[in-house]
Design a protein around this motif. Structure first.
Motif, PDB file in Angstrom:
ATOM      1  N   THR A 157       7.328   1.613  12.832  1.00 46.27           N
ATOM      2  CA  THR A 157       6.178   1.999  13.670  1.00 46.27           C
ATOM      3  C   THR A 157       4.907   1.288  13.206  1.00 46.27           C
ATOM      4  N   ASP A 158       4.828   0.985  11.904  1.00 45.45           N
ATOM      5  CA  ASP A 158       3.627   0.310  11.385  1.00 45.45           C
ATOM      6  C   ASP A 158       3.549  -1.153  11.826  1.00 45.45           C
ATOM      7  N   LEU A 194       0.731   4.062  -3.222  1.00 50.13           N
ATOM      8  CA  LEU A 194       0.158   5.419  -3.154  1.00 50.13           C
ATOM      9  C   LEU A 194       1.095   6.469  -3.766  1.00 50.13           C
ATOM     10  N   LYS A 208       0.841  -1.211   0.000  1.00 49.43           N
ATOM     11  CA  LYS A 208       0.000   0.000   0.000  1.00 49.43           C
ATOM     12  C   LYS A 208       0.871   1.254   0.000  1.00 49.43           C
ATOM     13  N   ASN A 209       1.871   1.280   0.889  1.00 51.07           N
ATOM     14  CA  ASN A 209       2.645   2.512   1.049  1.00 51.07           C
ATOM     15  C   ASN A 209       3.638   2.755  -0.075  1.00 51.07           C
ATOM     16  N   SER A 225      11.446  11.943   7.201  1.00 49.91           N
ATOM     17  CA  SER A 225      10.026  11.863   6.836  1.00 49.91           C
ATOM     18  C   SER A 225       9.865  11.114   5.516  1.00 49.91           C
ATOM     19  N   VAL A 226       9.078  10.063   5.575  1.00 53.16           N
ATOM     20  CA  VAL A 226       8.801   9.259   4.379  1.00 53.16           C
ATOM     21  C   VAL A 226       8.054  10.107   3.349  1.00 53.16           C
ATOM     22  N   ILE A 264       8.067   7.526  16.681  1.00 55.70           N
ATOM     23  CA  ILE A 264       7.685   8.216  15.442  1.00 55.70           C
ATOM     24  C   ILE A 264       6.391   9.030  15.619  1.00 55.70           C
ATOM     25  N   ARG A 278      -4.331  10.626   4.373  1.00 56.29           N
ATOM     26  CA  ARG A 278      -3.291  11.657   4.429  1.00 56.29           C
ATOM     27  C   ARG A 278      -2.327  11.602   3.248  1.00 56.29           C
ATOM     28  N   ALA A 279      -2.130  10.386   2.699  1.00 60.45           N
ATOM     29  CA  ALA A 279      -1.167  10.257   1.591  1.00 60.45           C
ATOM     30  C   ALA A 279      -1.603  11.066   0.365  1.00 60.45           C
ATOM     31  N   GLU A 288      13.128   4.029   3.393  1.00 60.40           N
ATOM     32  CA  GLU A 288      12.214   2.892   3.417  1.00 60.40           C
ATOM     33  C   GLU A 288      12.199   2.207   2.041  1.00 60.40           C
ATOM     34  N   HIS A 348       7.301  19.086   3.987  1.00 59.36           N
ATOM     35  CA  HIS A 348       6.927  19.068   2.565  1.00 59.36           C
ATOM     36  C   HIS A 348       6.931  20.515   2.045  1.00 59.36           C
ATOM     37  N   ARG A 364       0.809  14.887  12.913  1.00 61.97           N
ATOM     38  CA  ARG A 364       1.297  14.661  11.555  1.00 61.97           C
ATOM     39  C   ARG A 364       1.319  15.923  10.681  1.00 61.97           C
ATOM     40  N   PRO A 365       2.153  16.901  11.045  1.00 61.98           N
ATOM     41  CA  PRO A 365       2.241  18.119  10.231  1.00 61.98           C
ATOM     42  C   PRO A 365       2.875  17.835   8.867  1.00 61.98           C
ATOM     43  N   ASP A 406       4.865  20.360   7.463  1.00 65.35           N
ATOM     44  CA  ASP A 406       5.775  21.498   7.324  1.00 65.35           C
ATOM     45  C   ASP A 406       7.021  21.168   6.497  1.00 65.35           C
ATOM     46  N   VAL A 411      14.189  16.005  10.511  1.00 64.37           N
ATOM     47  CA  VAL A 411      13.769  14.664  10.959  1.00 64.37           C
ATOM     48  C   VAL A 411      13.473  13.846   9.710  1.00 64.37           C
TER      49      VAL A 411
HETATM   50  C1  LIG Z   1       1.297   6.323   3.171  1.00 64.40           C
HETATM   51  C2  LIG Z   1       2.530   6.066   3.942  1.00 64.40           C
HETATM   52  O1  LIG Z   1       3.568   5.718   3.401  1.00 64.40           O
HETATM   53  N1  LIG Z   1       2.428   6.187   5.274  1.00 64.40           N
HETATM   54  C3  LIG Z   1       3.575   5.892   6.093  1.00 64.40           C
HETATM   55  C4  LIG Z   1       4.424   7.139   6.211  1.00 64.40           C
HETATM   56  O2  LIG Z   1       3.629   8.176   6.751  1.00 64.40           O
HETATM   57  P1  LIG Z   1       4.137   9.685   6.685  1.00 64.40           P
HETATM   58  O3  LIG Z   1       4.846   9.902   5.397  1.00 64.40           O
HETATM   59  O4  LIG Z   1       2.974  10.543   7.021  1.00 64.40           O
HETATM   60  O5  LIG Z   1       5.169   9.689   7.894  1.00 64.40           O
HETATM   61  P2  LIG Z   1       6.484  10.562   8.070  1.00 64.40           P
HETATM   62  O6  LIG Z   1       7.671   9.683   7.867  1.00 64.40           O
HETATM   63  O7  LIG Z   1       6.379  11.798   7.249  1.00 64.40           O
HETATM   64  O8  LIG Z   1       6.396  10.969   9.602  1.00 64.40           O
HETATM   65  C5  LIG Z   1       7.472  10.724  10.503  1.00 64.40           C
HETATM   66  C6  LIG Z   1       7.457  11.766  11.583  1.00 64.40           C
HETATM   67  O9  LIG Z   1       7.807  13.038  11.024  1.00 64.40           O
HETATM   68  C7  LIG Z   1       6.850  14.003  11.393  1.00 64.40           C
HETATM   69  N2  LIG Z   1       6.722  14.969  10.283  1.00 64.40           N
HETATM   70  C8  LIG Z   1       6.475  14.524   9.030  1.00 64.40           C
HETATM   71  C9  LIG Z   1       6.334  15.401   7.970  1.00 64.40           C
HETATM   72  C10 LIG Z   1       6.456  16.769   8.225  1.00 64.40           C
HETATM   73  O10 LIG Z   1       6.322  17.618   7.337  1.00 64.40           O
HETATM   74  N3  LIG Z   1       6.711  17.189   9.496  1.00 64.40           N
HETATM   75  C11 LIG Z   1       6.864  16.314  10.532  1.00 64.40           C
HETATM   76  O11 LIG Z   1       7.087  16.715  11.673  1.00 64.40           O
HETATM   77  C12 LIG Z   1       5.564  13.210  11.633  1.00 64.40           C
HETATM   78  O12 LIG Z   1       4.645  13.885  12.421  1.00 64.40           O
HETATM   79  C13 LIG Z   1       6.111  11.962  12.281  1.00 64.40           C
HETATM   80  O13 LIG Z   1       6.314  12.192  13.646  1.00 64.40           O
HETATM   81  O14 LIG Z   1       5.549   6.864   7.038  1.00 64.40           O
HETATM   82  C14 LIG Z   1       5.204   6.515   8.394  1.00 64.40           C
HETATM   83  C15 LIG Z   1       6.497   6.338   9.179  1.00 64.40           C
HETATM   84  O15 LIG Z   1       7.174   5.230   8.724  1.00 64.40           O
HETATM   85  C16 LIG Z   1       4.319   5.283   8.396  1.00 64.40           C
HETATM   86  O16 LIG Z   1       3.855   5.045   9.712  1.00 64.40           O
HETATM   87  C17 LIG Z   1       3.118   5.462   7.467  1.00 64.40           C
HETATM   88  O17 LIG Z   1       2.438   4.221   7.327  1.00 64.40           O
END
Ligand SMILES: CC(=O)N[C@H]1[C@@H](OP(=O)(O)OP(=O)(O)OC[C@H]2O[C@@H](n3ccc(=O)[nH]c3=O)[C@H](O)[C@@H]2O)O[C@H](CO)[C@@H](O)[C@@H]1O
Ligand SMILES: C=C(OP(=O)(O)O)C(=O)O
Length: 419
Positions: free
Chosen positions: A305-306, A26, A22-23, A164-165, A328, A93-94, A190, A127, A122-123, A125, A162
């Motif tokens: 975390t998933d 998307l 899935k991830n 961020s996926v 996370i 959210r994706a 990832e 991006h 889940r901000p 910022d 930090v």
């Molecule tokens: C669709 C998809 O692939 N979802 C996965 C993706 O979510 P997602 O991409 O939303 O997760 P992120 O890796 O971005 O989030 C990691 C951390 O960074 C923080 N953060 C993120 C972006 C940002 O702009 N600012 C910020 O502070 C988040 O709040 C969180 O604490 O990765 C997560 C972490 O492996 C997984 O649990 C989700 O299943």
């Protein structure tokens, strides 16, 4: 609303096919917004989230054919609407992954802010800051992100504070059509990002450092179509590995890749579970008892975390104690009170939970507020004495394809109760 009924106690035996991730799917679908020819994604899972992304792309003006039998998604056409509306974005959210591709290709985009969800705030910022570094002007208006880059995006050096996926994926896609070179430092690595990068390269992108935390992209004027095989779902595989382990069974996970499980495979072995590659599959078996193991969630290759909720269900019936720390997301212990209702002894405080293993869980009606929490209750139900009813199945349908059929095929007493 549908519910899932489980009668626990059957050790699972047999094989389970692992679907496409899935991830990975998307962001790959969002990459279709960059392509000037058709993008064919093979091994596509049939999930509610995929249907949501399909609806979003169609709403943007693309055509998206989902051939369920052939398990392919074919994405073609070009965006005619540059707006991602709240009604679709709030479901998933994706959806925010359309932002980078649309602004890179069309010079502007209007995308609803995704907002928080039950696992955390889940901000987005990172991006937005990344797109600003690439020359976009970002304004927030009435709950929408408005991004403008009338002369196109420019390459930039972006250092993520930090990992961020989503931000890595959004900016990687945007960089492929930016003018000049982009470097993403402290990027997420990832397997789903590697999969996206490989597909982008097949579409004509120039990316170096794939699979590392430093991605270097040379922007192109346009990208073409491609045919791409989606990577197997490592979280689905890890979930079924926990199902085999919690029931004391032995299951072959077809298509699962040990190297993608990262430290999940290592942790399962420490807990007393055998994880052995067998051809292009992984054999998971547990013959003796389970032991408590401490776990801390981290970006890949750390413990995902998933997989935290599923591993917690496993630890609930292990011998000894386990400390599980979630680094996370700030609110990803919603399964704790539900597992405790089934007889688990788990104490969560802040970012950590102490799990004191019990010899037996007991079935109960339960419900959860997110995808992985829901499946952790199914795992607990498989090991519990008596009947468990999992409510709010729509969370499961976001991320697990035919979960009850896959588990029933390896001997679980599980069925969907239409509601
Ligand atoms: C669709 C998809 O692939 N979802 C996965 C993706 O979510 P997602 O991409 O939303 O997760 P992120 O890796 O971005 O989030 C990691 C951390 O960074 C923080 N953060 C993120 C972006 C940002 O702009 N600012 C910020 O502070 C988040 O709040 C969180 O604490 O990765 C997560 C972490 O492996 C997984 O649990 C989700 O299943
Ligand atoms: C948290 C998850 O997904 P999403 O990022 O789409 O909410 C997940 O797959 O466990």
């Amino acid at each position: 609303m549908d519910r899932i009924r489980i009668r626990g106690g059957q050790p699972l035996q047999g094989s389970i096919p692992i679907s496409g991730a899935k991830n990975a799917t998307l962001p790959l679908m969002a990459a279709g917004l960059l392509a000037s020819g058709p993008l064919v994604l093979r091994n596509a899972p049939d999930l509610a989230d995929i249907a949501t992304m399909r609806a979003l792309l169609i709403q943007h003006g693309l055509t998206v054919e989902h051939d369920r039998e052939a398990r392919t998604l074919t994405i073609a056409g070009e965006a005619t609407s540059l707006e991602a509306p709240y009604d679709l974005v709030r479901k998933m959210r994706a959806s925010v992954l359309v932002l980078g591709p649309i602004v890179a290709r069309h010079g502007k985009a209007r995308v609803s802010l995704p907002g928080g969800c039950s696992i955390g705030t889940r901000p987005v910022d990172l991006h937005l800051k990344g797109l600003e570094a690439m020359g976009a002007t970002i304004t927030l208006d009435a709950g929408y992100i408005e991004a403008e880059a009338p002369h196109g995006l420019k390459g930039a050096r972006i250092i993520f504070p930090v990992v961020s996926v989503g931000a890595t994926e959004n900016l990687l896609m945007a960089a492929c059509l930016a003018d000049g070179e982009t470097e993403l430092v402290n990027a997420a690595r990832e397997p789903e990002i590697e999969d996206l990068a490989r597909c982008l390269v097949a579409m004509g992108a120039e990316i170096e450092g794939i699979g590392t935390d430093r991605l270097h992209v040379v922007g192109r004027r346009s990208l073409g179509g491609a045919v791409h095989d989606i990577v197997p779902d490592r979280i689905e595989a890890g979930t079924y590995a926990c199902a085999a382990a919690i029931t004391g069974g032995s299951v072959l996970l077809q298509g699962a890749r040990a190297e993608h499980l990262g430290s999940v495979a290592r942790t399962l072995r420490e807990a007393g579970v055998a994880v052995e590659p067998e051809g292009d599959a992984l054999r998971i078996s547990r013959l003796n008892g389970l032991h408590g193991v401490d776990v801390m969630t981290e970006p890949f290759p750390g413990f995902a975390t998933d997989m935290q909720a599923q591993f917690m269900a496993l630890m609930a019936v292990a011998e000894g104690a386990s400390m599980i720390t979630e680094t996370i997301f700030e609110n990803r212990f919603m399964h704790v009170p539900e597992l405790n209702r089934m007889g688990a002894r788990i104490n969560a405080h802040g970012a950590s939970a102490i799990v004191r293993g019990v010899p037996k869980l007991s079935g109960a009606p339960v419900m959860a507020t997110d995808l992985r929490a829901s499946v952790s209750l199914i795992l607990a139900g498989l090991a519990a004495e008596g009947e468990t009813i999992v409510n709010r199945v729509y969370h499961l349908d976001r991320g697990y394809e035919r979960v009850e059929q896959k588990l029933a095929a390896v001997g679980a007493d599980i069925e969907r109760l239409p509601g």
